[in-house]
Write a protein that holds these residues in place. Sequence first.
Motif, short mmCIF file in Angstrom:
data_model
loop_
_atom_site.label_atom_id
_atom_site.label_comp_id
_atom_site.label_asym_id
_atom_site.label_seq_id
_atom_site.Cartn_x
_atom_site.Cartn_y
_atom_site.Cartn_z
N ASP A 1 0.83 -1.19 0.00
CA ASP A 1 0.00 0.00 0.00
C ASP A 1 0.87 1.25 0.00
O ASP A 1 2.07 1.20 0.26
CB ASP A 1 -0.91 0.02 1.23
N ILE A 2 0.24 2.39 -0.30
CA ILE A 2 0.90 3.69 -0.18
C ILE A 2 0.46 4.28 1.15
O ILE A 2 -0.70 4.69 1.30
CB ILE A 2 0.52 4.61 -1.34
N PRO A 3 1.33 4.31 2.16
CA PRO A 3 0.91 4.74 3.50
C PRO A 3 0.27 6.12 3.51
O PRO A 3 -0.67 6.37 4.28
CB PRO A 3 2.22 4.72 4.30
N GLU A 4 0.76 7.01 2.66
CA GLU A 4 0.27 8.39 2.68
C GLU A 4 -1.18 8.52 2.22
O GLU A 4 -1.82 9.54 2.48
CB GLU A 4 1.18 9.28 1.81
N LEU A 5 -1.71 7.51 1.53
CA LEU A 5 -3.11 7.57 1.11
C LEU A 5 -4.06 7.25 2.26
O LEU A 5 -5.27 7.45 2.15
CB LEU A 5 -3.36 6.62 -0.05
N GLY A 6 -3.52 6.73 3.37
CA GLY A 6 -4.34 6.47 4.54
C GLY A 6 -5.06 5.15 4.46
O GLY A 6 -4.71 4.25 3.69
N TYR B 1 -16.31 10.21 -14.01
CA TYR B 1 -15.74 9.81 -12.72
C TYR B 1 -14.63 8.78 -12.94
O TYR B 1 -14.78 7.83 -13.72
CB TYR B 1 -16.82 9.24 -11.81
N PHE B 2 -13.54 8.97 -12.20
CA PHE B 2 -12.39 8.08 -12.25
C PHE B 2 -11.97 7.76 -10.83
O PHE B 2 -12.31 8.47 -9.89
CB PHE B 2 -11.23 8.72 -13.02
N THR B 3 -11.20 6.67 -10.69
CA THR B 3 -10.67 6.28 -9.40
C THR B 3 -9.16 6.40 -9.43
O THR B 3 -8.50 5.84 -10.31
CB THR B 3 -11.07 4.83 -9.06
N LEU B 4 -8.62 7.14 -8.46
CA LEU B 4 -7.18 7.24 -8.29
C LEU B 4 -6.78 6.21 -7.25
O LEU B 4 -7.34 6.18 -6.15
CB LEU B 4 -6.79 8.65 -7.84
N ARG B 5 -5.81 5.37 -7.59
CA ARG B 5 -5.38 4.32 -6.65
C ARG B 5 -3.95 3.90 -6.97
O ARG B 5 -3.39 4.25 -8.02
CB ARG B 5 -6.32 3.12 -6.75
N PRO B 6 -3.33 3.12 -6.06
CA PRO B 6 -1.99 2.60 -6.36
C PRO B 6 -2.02 1.60 -7.50
O PRO B 6 -2.98 0.83 -7.65
CB PRO B 6 -1.58 1.93 -5.05
#
Length: 611
Positions: free
Chosen positions: A434-439, A452-457
């Motif tokens: 995971d990306i820790p900064e994304l919470g 609509y779009f989804t931003l994710r790792p």
Amino acid sequence: MTKQVNAHWTELVQSGNRIYIGANAGLPETLLAQLLAHKRNLSDVEILQISTLGDAPWAAPENSAHFKVNTFFISGPEIRQAVAAGRADYTPCFLSEIPTLLQDGTLPIDVALIQVSPPDEFGYCSCGVAVDITHTAAKAAKYIVAQINPKMPRTMGQSFLHIEKFAAVVNSEVPIATLPIAKQTSITERIGQYVALLVPDRATLQLGIGKIPDAVLASLTQHQDLGLHTEMLSDGVMHLMQQRVITNRYKTFHPGKAVTSFCMGSQTLYDFVHENPHVEFYPSHYVNKPTNIARNDNMISINSAIEVDLTGQVVADSIGHDFYSGIGGQMDFVTGANLSLGGKSIIALPSTAHQQSVSRIVANLQPGAGVVTSRGHVDFVVTEFGIAHLKGKSIRERSLELIRIAHPKFRAQLLADVRQHYWVPDYQANTPTDIPELGNIQLRQIQLKDEYFTLRPLNPADERRLQEFFYSHTKHTRELRYGYDPKLMSRENSCSLVSIDQSNDCALCLVQEQGTRTSLHAVARFYKIGETTCEVAFVTKETSQGMGMASVLLEQMIEIAVQRGLHKMFALVKAVNKPMLNVFLQHGFEIMSGGDPHEHELWLSLKEGAR
């Protein structure tokens, strides 16, 4: 219109009979107390039931010579202990098909003990909060004995039975059994937030009971015009109806009506459904019939599980050899949602059990564990660590998707276990991170030009998706991104690009979800160079360029880099790539002079105050 009370109704029950008892919050407790009081005259009576709310003294060891429980759903400690000890039987069956067993004589019923409302002026009593299979069982029984309770709500729909059909009645005014709302945890709240991301506006919902369904409902307060077609109605549903989130306005089956077969919850909920024309109760064979469910467009089924293996098999009624609950309506609604236009089936569960000592995402099911929902039926699996998309995925892709949403401390072992079966190739060396900064929630919903779009790792399960993304590019786009035209992207190369340590480097993507389909529109990444510097790069699908995707991704990358304490970020951009140059310049990057006139080197200081 009234009926004389038969004080000796227990004479209708004979040794060897099969008795059906009303379900859930409709359990006829007064009748059962009277039955137990006359047990000395009875032997080998089978009590047929589904789930019940409250104690179950008829299943106690001291009553085993008189009554044998046969249950379609195991609920409560007494029933669970009786099944485990062999004093009770568990009969697995889809909830939609149980009525057929009662109607065609497979399980003939001698006496049905039910609880109903007082009759109206025409003599009709309502099954109230528990229409479910009770309505069908009563009509199939030789004799009906009804506990008439003034506190039982009169519910609308197909809930009514005429008092003349009852062989005997007992008047008993007692409170309807209530069910307290389960206390939420940070884990169930995160699961609810992830599931809510899969629910579009105007969708029709099916949810069960417990912490996770309650958490999902609590996360839907900003949705619009949802509908309801579900076997069970809860307090959370009531709250969304009162807030006008659930309006049923766009339902394509029973438009304008919330459809259910039973409800359990607070007294406030029971008051809400009493004579409420907007909530209709129907028998389970109607509500749970997959073809009826599928008549709702955008049908979203949300169910839970005990464990899920890396191929997508869902265990929901047993823990190994120990039966725990039941099949219920899970497969009914999974099937119906899969048949629905725009429908989705979702399985949601915590990633661990027993205080994080056991993973509920497993490489192999426990011996004796029964599959309720097959690997071919599930669209999505959700834990507190994210959403796994399974529909249309190979075993290799499913494994990587499910490992990604497993608890981090089990991911390495799951990857090692799955390699033993050659489901994942040797070049897949890294577990998802995971990306820790994304919470806690690793997804961000982004609106760009009314889409609509989804931003994710980016993650290892995106290997094939990144390949497809690469091969969709024109030669010009590949040259701008890589500095030359790499004509091929092998799976090994794609794997190395998606399988990165997100706590050191960083790779993000923007995807668009359309039903169960996912398309990749933009990818951004930075590589850490030394201790304080990183290089950033982007590529956007040609058809999505000009929508602002690079800006969205760059802003997120800068934020992550700052939180990691990096001091500088740089990029190399072809001089002819004016749009990308403008993106960097708009975000404070400066072009360094000198070097190659065909390629610009841009730098950004990330130190606090410098920006």
